[in-house]
Design a protein around this motif. Structure first.
Motif, short mmCIF file in Angstrom:
data_model
loop_
_atom_site.label_atom_id
_atom_site.label_comp_id
_atom_site.label_asym_id
_atom_site.label_seq_id
_atom_site.Cartn_x
_atom_site.Cartn_y
_atom_site.Cartn_z
N ALA A 24 -41.46 53.55 -18.02
CA ALA A 24 -41.46 54.61 -19.02
C ALA A 24 -40.51 54.25 -20.15
O ALA A 24 -39.44 53.68 -19.92
CB ALA A 24 -41.05 55.93 -18.39
N SER A 25 -40.91 54.57 -21.34
CA SER A 25 -40.04 54.39 -22.49
C SER A 25 -40.03 55.69 -23.29
O SER A 25 -40.93 56.51 -23.18
CB SER A 25 -40.52 53.24 -23.37
N GLY A 26 -38.98 55.84 -24.06
CA GLY A 26 -38.86 57.07 -24.82
C GLY A 26 -38.06 58.11 -24.07
O GLY A 26 -37.55 57.87 -22.97
N ARG A 27 -38.03 59.28 -24.63
CA ARG A 27 -37.26 60.35 -24.03
C ARG A 27 -38.03 61.02 -22.91
O ARG A 27 -39.20 60.82 -22.74
CB ARG A 27 -36.92 61.38 -25.10
N SER A 28 -37.35 61.86 -22.14
CA SER A 28 -37.95 62.82 -21.23
C SER A 28 -38.34 62.30 -19.86
O SER A 28 -38.81 63.09 -19.05
CB SER A 28 -39.21 63.49 -21.83
N PHE A 29 -38.18 61.00 -19.55
CA PHE A 29 -38.59 60.55 -18.23
C PHE A 29 -37.78 61.24 -17.14
O PHE A 29 -38.33 61.76 -16.17
CB PHE A 29 -38.44 59.04 -18.10
N SER A 30 -36.47 61.24 -17.27
CA SER A 30 -35.62 61.73 -16.18
C SER A 30 -35.69 63.24 -16.00
O SER A 30 -35.23 63.74 -14.98
CB SER A 30 -34.17 61.30 -16.41
N ASP A 31 -36.25 63.97 -16.96
CA ASP A 31 -36.38 65.40 -16.78
C ASP A 31 -37.81 65.84 -16.53
O ASP A 31 -38.12 67.04 -16.55
CB ASP A 31 -35.78 66.18 -17.96
N SER A 32 -38.69 64.86 -16.26
CA SER A 32 -40.11 65.15 -16.05
C SER A 32 -40.55 64.85 -14.63
O SER A 32 -40.17 63.81 -14.06
CB SER A 32 -40.97 64.30 -17.00
N ASP A 33 -41.36 65.75 -14.08
CA ASP A 33 -42.05 65.41 -12.84
C ASP A 33 -43.05 64.30 -13.15
O ASP A 33 -43.61 64.22 -14.24
CB ASP A 33 -42.79 66.63 -12.30
N MET A 34 -43.28 63.45 -12.15
CA MET A 34 -44.16 62.31 -12.34
C MET A 34 -45.21 62.27 -11.24
O MET A 34 -44.96 62.72 -10.11
CB MET A 34 -43.37 61.00 -12.32
N GLY A 35 -46.35 61.70 -11.55
CA GLY A 35 -47.40 61.62 -10.55
C GLY A 35 -48.18 60.33 -10.64
O GLY A 35 -48.21 59.68 -11.69
#
Length: 128
Positions: A24-35
């Motif tokens: 992942a690049s950019g903002r928001s990865f660590s605050d997003s659920d992922m699937g």
């Protein structure tokens, strides 16, 4: 906004293992659920596994429970899917996706429609 790129797909024999990665690049990865989702021609995209932004909560499809493991490394913006004991029915295009809204969600969504950012997919083929 987060951008996603999958890797690690390939051709394997039944019973073998693969590890998919999603960078992942950019903002928001660590605050997003992922699937992780998968799709075969003529069928709807289906959930394989999901993980909360913290990594504490996970969800697995019944068809892969006990064989696949989802994990994430927020420090490195990486999402993983360890796939063991692969079967013919696991053949599909695999996609990673981010559920960015809301951030730090209290509930883990599992429907494809809940995920707003998608990678381009990586093909997994299980064949003898």
């Amino acid at each position: 906004q987060v951008q996603l790129v999958e890797s690690g797909g390939g051709l394997v024999q039944p019973g073998e293992s693969l590890r998919l990665s999603c960078t992942a690049s950019g903002r928001s990865f660590s605050d997003s659920d992922m699937g992780w989702f998968r799709q075969t021609p003529g069928k709807e995209r289906e959930i394989v596994a999901a993980i909360s932004w913290s990594g504490v909560r996970t969800h697995y499809a019944d068809s892969i429970k006990g064989r696949f493991t989802i994990s994430r490394d927020n420090a490195k913006n990486l999402l993983f899917l360890q796939m063991n004991s692969l079967k013919f029915d696991d053949t599909a295009a695999y996609y990673c996706a981010a559920d960015t809204s809301p951030p730090y969600a209290l509930e883990l969504d599992v429907a494809p429609a809940d995920y707003d950012i998608w990678g381009q997919g990586t093909q997994v083929t299980v064949s003898s």
